[in-house]
Write a protein that holds these residues in place. Structure first.
Motif, mmCIF file in Angstrom:
data_model
loop_
_atom_site.group_PDB
_atom_site.id
_atom_site.type_symbol
_atom_site.label_atom_id
_atom_site.label_comp_id
_atom_site.label_asym_id
_atom_site.label_seq_id
_atom_site.Cartn_x
_atom_site.Cartn_y
_atom_site.Cartn_z
ATOM 1 N N ARG A 82 0.753 -1.200 0.127
ATOM 2 C CA ARG A 82 -0.040 0.152 0.114
ATOM 3 C C ARG A 82 0.796 1.306 -0.047
ATOM 4 O O ARG A 82 0.196 2.449 -0.076
ATOM 5 C CB ARG A 82 -0.985 0.095 1.121
ATOM 6 C CG ARG A 82 -2.151 -0.980 0.798
ATOM 7 C CD ARG A 82 -2.819 -0.932 2.301
ATOM 8 N NE ARG A 82 -2.224 -1.188 3.359
ATOM 9 C CZ ARG A 82 -2.419 -0.396 4.447
ATOM 10 N NH1 ARG A 82 -3.362 0.505 4.773
ATOM 11 N NH2 ARG A 82 -1.798 -0.613 5.584
ATOM 12 N N CYS A 211 -9.627 -4.990 4.405
ATOM 13 C CA CYS A 211 -10.348 -3.965 5.304
ATOM 14 C C CYS A 211 -11.820 -3.408 4.722
ATOM 15 O O CYS A 211 -11.866 -3.350 3.658
ATOM 16 C CB CYS A 211 -9.442 -2.706 5.371
ATOM 17 S SG CYS A 211 -10.192 -1.293 6.498
ATOM 18 N N TYR A 213 -12.979 -0.655 5.156
ATOM 19 C CA TYR A 213 -13.248 0.664 4.850
ATOM 20 C C TYR A 213 -12.821 1.047 3.462
ATOM 21 O O TYR A 213 -12.018 0.117 2.965
ATOM 22 C CB TYR A 213 -12.682 1.449 5.916
ATOM 23 C CG TYR A 213 -13.350 1.364 7.395
ATOM 24 C CD1 TYR A 213 -14.256 1.939 7.845
ATOM 25 C CD2 TYR A 213 -13.130 0.152 8.340
ATOM 26 C CE1 TYR A 213 -15.048 1.815 9.043
ATOM 27 C CE2 TYR A 213 -13.662 -0.029 9.420
ATOM 28 C CZ TYR A 213 -14.744 0.903 9.859
ATOM 29 O OH TYR A 213 -15.547 0.635 11.055
ATOM 30 N N ASN A 214 -12.997 2.289 3.384
ATOM 31 C CA ASN A 214 -12.445 2.550 1.905
ATOM 32 C C ASN A 214 -11.897 4.154 2.078
ATOM 33 O O ASN A 214 -12.264 5.118 1.442
ATOM 34 C CB ASN A 214 -13.578 2.580 0.858
ATOM 35 C CG ASN A 214 -13.849 1.466 0.422
ATOM 36 O OD1 ASN A 214 -13.107 0.375 0.014
ATOM 37 N ND2 ASN A 214 -14.948 0.939 1.004
ATOM 38 N N CYS A 215 -10.675 4.256 3.119
ATOM 39 C CA CYS A 215 -10.317 5.637 3.084
ATOM 40 C C CYS A 215 -9.678 6.261 1.919
ATOM 41 O O CYS A 215 -9.227 5.593 1.168
ATOM 42 C CB CYS A 215 -9.292 5.614 4.534
ATOM 43 S SG CYS A 215 -10.171 5.299 5.933
ATOM 44 N N PHE A 217 -7.082 7.914 0.913
ATOM 45 C CA PHE A 217 -5.880 7.755 0.694
ATOM 46 C C PHE A 217 -5.277 6.371 0.467
ATOM 47 O O PHE A 217 -4.263 6.200 0.332
ATOM 48 C CB PHE A 217 -5.246 8.522 1.715
ATOM 49 C CG PHE A 217 -5.204 8.148 3.275
ATOM 50 C CD1 PHE A 217 -4.732 6.990 3.510
ATOM 51 C CD2 PHE A 217 -6.439 8.455 3.717
ATOM 52 C CE1 PHE A 217 -4.824 6.509 4.900
ATOM 53 C CE2 PHE A 217 -6.953 8.018 5.137
ATOM 54 C CZ PHE A 217 -6.022 7.070 5.631
ATOM 55 N N CYS A 218 -6.000 5.317 0.840
ATOM 56 C CA CYS A 218 -5.582 3.994 0.814
ATOM 57 C C CYS A 218 -5.328 3.336 -0.306
ATOM 58 O O CYS A 218 -6.603 2.960 -0.717
ATOM 59 C CB CYS A 218 -6.483 3.461 2.015
ATOM 60 S SG CYS A 218 -5.900 1.673 2.531
ATOM 61 N N LYS A 220 -5.517 0.186 -1.934
ATOM 62 C CA LYS A 220 -5.893 -1.152 -1.838
ATOM 63 C C LYS A 220 -6.928 -1.633 -2.648
ATOM 64 O O LYS A 220 -7.604 -2.628 -2.572
ATOM 65 C CB LYS A 220 -6.162 -1.680 -0.264
ATOM 66 C CG LYS A 220 -7.418 -0.939 0.304
ATOM 67 C CD LYS A 220 -7.911 -1.363 1.621
ATOM 68 C CE LYS A 220 -9.148 -0.985 2.019
ATOM 69 N NZ LYS A 220 -10.348 -1.598 1.217
ATOM 70 N N GLU A 255 -3.841 -5.209 7.520
ATOM 71 C CA GLU A 255 -4.510 -3.743 7.260
ATOM 72 C C GLU A 255 -4.952 -3.076 8.514
ATOM 73 O O GLU A 255 -4.643 -1.857 8.919
ATOM 74 C CB GLU A 255 -5.406 -3.418 6.106
ATOM 75 C CG GLU A 255 -4.795 -3.628 4.836
ATOM 76 C CD GLU A 255 -4.227 -4.867 4.182
ATOM 77 O OE1 GLU A 255 -4.449 -5.644 4.854
ATOM 78 O OE2 GLU A 255 -3.384 -4.769 3.476
ATOM 79 N N ILE A 256 -5.788 -4.087 9.076
ATOM 80 C CA ILE A 256 -6.586 -3.546 10.253
ATOM 81 C C ILE A 256 -7.007 -4.598 11.224
ATOM 82 O O ILE A 256 -7.515 -5.399 10.888
ATOM 83 C CB ILE A 256 -7.856 -2.641 9.815
ATOM 84 C CG1 ILE A 256 -8.818 -2.212 10.939
ATOM 85 C CG2 ILE A 256 -8.690 -3.617 8.852
ATOM 86 C CD1 ILE A 256 -9.768 -1.132 10.252
ATOM 87 N N ARG A 279 -7.674 0.612 13.810
ATOM 88 C CA ARG A 279 -8.439 1.616 14.048
ATOM 89 C C ARG A 279 -8.836 1.768 15.637
ATOM 90 O O ARG A 279 -9.648 0.888 16.079
ATOM 91 C CB ARG A 279 -9.504 1.785 13.129
ATOM 92 C CG ARG A 279 -9.366 2.094 11.681
ATOM 93 C CD ARG A 279 -10.555 2.161 10.956
ATOM 94 N NE ARG A 279 -11.656 2.854 11.322
ATOM 95 C CZ ARG A 279 -12.236 3.773 10.418
ATOM 96 N NH1 ARG A 279 -12.002 3.945 9.222
ATOM 97 N NH2 ARG A 279 -13.297 4.576 10.924
ATOM 98 N N GLU A 304 -5.694 9.908 11.241
ATOM 99 C CA GLU A 304 -5.295 10.797 10.175
ATOM 100 C C GLU A 304 -5.628 12.138 10.559
ATOM 101 O O GLU A 304 -4.690 12.969 10.165
ATOM 102 C CB GLU A 304 -6.301 10.219 9.077
ATOM 103 C CG GLU A 304 -6.467 8.763 8.848
ATOM 104 C CD GLU A 304 -5.165 7.737 9.008
ATOM 105 O OE1 GLU A 304 -4.128 8.102 9.096
ATOM 106 O OE2 GLU A 304 -5.517 6.548 8.916
ATOM 107 N N LYS A 316 -13.242 8.442 6.388
ATOM 108 C CA LYS A 316 -12.768 7.414 7.399
ATOM 109 C C LYS A 316 -13.973 6.852 7.992
ATOM 110 O O LYS A 316 -13.739 5.762 8.545
ATOM 111 C CB LYS A 316 -12.017 8.260 8.686
ATOM 112 C CG LYS A 316 -10.618 8.826 8.251
ATOM 113 C CD LYS A 316 -9.531 7.579 8.105
ATOM 114 C CE LYS A 316 -9.506 6.817 9.404
ATOM 115 N NZ LYS A 316 -8.323 5.702 9.235
HETATM 116 S S1 SF4 Z 1 -6.432 3.403 6.027
HETATM 117 FE FE1 SF4 Z 1 -6.994 1.758 7.336
HETATM 118 S S2 SF4 Z 1 -9.084 1.792 7.739
HETATM 119 FE FE2 SF4 Z 1 -8.923 2.973 6.081
HETATM 120 S S3 SF4 Z 1 -9.231 1.880 4.295
HETATM 121 FE FE3 SF4 Z 1 -6.988 1.844 4.791
HETATM 122 S S4 SF4 Z 1 -6.861 -0.077 5.998
HETATM 123 FE FE4 SF4 Z 1 -8.871 0.412 5.963
#
Ligand code: SF4
Length: 430
Positions: A82, A211, A213-215, A217-218, A220, A255-256, A279, A304, A316
């Motif tokens: 990532r 994970c 979630y779909n932040c 900046f991430c 993935k 990731e989490i 988190r 963050e 987030k």
């Molecule tokens: S930053 Fe963390 S919580 Fe957000 S999508 Fe990526 S792994 Fe998931």
């Protein structure tokens, strides 16, 4: 078939890379090896860092093995897919040293996953794997006809042929990995550990992948996306084998790392400490207590932003306010000797506000880093929102944007990172 799996010898001069530079176990190659061997293939797995071999020496070892296929990764282990180095200089250097001695060549990693065409051209490999690689590598070894294997891409008369979508590994039933004793003997690094001097060897383990979630900046979208939890017995078997080999600290690369009561309870009685990234909004106070009792000595929590607006901007999907998050971090610190709140440079967060919360957290024993700038990785939602689907210039575009946007970088980055074409000019062929 004889198959060589190579984590090349990484160097980061002039790179924007902000991941850890110490050696880590190349988990993706470990899973590939296990699957290949269960299919009856003979495997040579090499790691430039853990075996202290440069790219020339790695290439010589592969040539001596005379494989039918050589696989090289473009990120230093799954932990860093990532936030991989954008430049392909290092795998290119290894492949150039290897020449024609490795059989058919395969690249796996985040570059091929998001941008197969430039990865094929820059590395001059025969084929690339898109997405998580383990099952696809096993399939490549099982047949000579590579014209229609899902989640791959190759060049045909200058055109890029992309077969199917990116691959998501089944993962949950991956076997317990076993690592060579001499690799572990060189693995003194305890990843993201700052509470005390390391005792025992270090290792990395994966308890879950992806994970929910779909932040924004991430990075993935193309790999390690959907959340999957690995078979509990297998994780414990892998950890017990590591402890028996002298490992005293494990870093869960998940990731989490979600609260998993069964795993935490299994770790309570074992002689090993560990670190996680997670988190903090997903933990209840009693589970934080169990986390500490299980041997956790390092928590990196992705906060963050210090404002609701900033966290919303980063998508987030966090339901707690800054005060509640701070309270949970401070509670975690009562049970875990090192807790970090990860901060990113966000325009919504005024300097005075950042200073206030950083001071508050630090005075309560929680480390909060100086906010770091974001790199718009091609596999992140923020890249796609800004520029659409990654094309052949995606990495160059992201890199130029990043270099132009910031005049200060994180503490571990080069202070004057170089443009991508400069980093790649000597090794990459196109
Ligand atoms: S930053 Fe963390 S919580 Fe957000 S999508 Fe990526 S792994 Fe998931």
């Amino acid at each position: 078939m004889r198959v060589a799996l190579v984590n090349p010898s990484w160097t980061y001069d002039g790179s924007i890379y902000f991941g850890c530079r110490h050696p880590h176990l190349p988990l993706e190659l470990g899973y590939c090896k296990a699957l290949l061997e269960s299919d009856g293939h003979e495997v040579l797995m090499l790691d430039g860092q853990l075996q202290r071999l440069d790219n020339q020496a790695l290439a010589s070892r592969v040539a001596d093995f005379s494989p039918g296929m050589t696989v090289v990764t473009t990120a230093p282990t799954y932990l860093f897919w990532r936030c991989a180095p954008p430049e392909l200089r290092v795998p290119a250097e290894f492949l150039s040293a290897l020449g024609d001695s490795g059989g058919a060549t395969v690249a796996v990693g985040p570059h091929a996953s998001a941008t197969p065409a430039p990865t094929l051209r820059k590395l001059s490999v025969d084929i690339v794997v898109r997405g998580e690689c383990e099952e696809v590598v096993a399939e490549l070894a099982s047949t000579r006809d590579w014209s229609n294997i899902a989640s791959t891409a190759y060049l045909e008369e200058g055109r890029t042929i992309v077969i199917g979508p990116v691959h998501a590994s089944s993962f949950v039933n991956h076997p317990a990995l076993k690592w060579p004793a001499d690799w572990l003997a060189n693995h003194h690094h305890h990843h993201h550990r700052f509470d005390s001097e390391p005792h025992g060897l270090g290792a990395e383990v994966e308890a879950s992948r992806g994970c929910p979630y779909n932040c924004s900046f991430c990075a993935k979208i193309d790999f390690r996306d959907a959340y999957r939890r690995r078979n509990h017995e297998v994780i414990v078997e892998e950890i017990d084998a590591l402890i028996a080999q002298g490992v005293g600290y494990i870093y869960f690369i998940d990731e989490i790392f979600l609260p998993q009561k069964a795993l935490l309870e299994a770790l309570v009685g074992r002689d090993v400490q560990f670190g996680v990234q997670t988190r903090i909004d997903l933990w209840k106070p009693e589970l934080l207590e169990l986390l500490g009792a299980a041997g956790c000595v390092s928590v990196e929590a992705g906060l963050e932003s210090l404002t609701v607006e900033g966290r919303e901007m980063l998508a987030k999907r966090c339901r707690l306010g800054t005060e509640e998050l701070a309270e949970l971090l401070i509670k975690a610190r009562r049970h875990v000797p090192f807790v970090q709140a990860n901060l990113i440079g966000v325009v919504q967060d005024e300097k005075s506000l950042v200073d206030y919360w950083r001071k508050h957290l630090i005075s309560n024993g929680v480390w909060a880093n100086d906010p770091v700038p974001l790199y718009p990785y091609p596999s992140s939602p923020s890249y796609r929102e800004k520029w659409g689907e990654p094309d052949d210039h995606a990495w160059e575009r992201a890199h130029d944007h990043y270099l132009a946007s910031f005049d200060a970088f994180s503490e571990i980055q080069e202070q004057q990172p170089l443009p991508l074409p400069v980093l790649e000019q000597q090794c990459c062929r196109a």
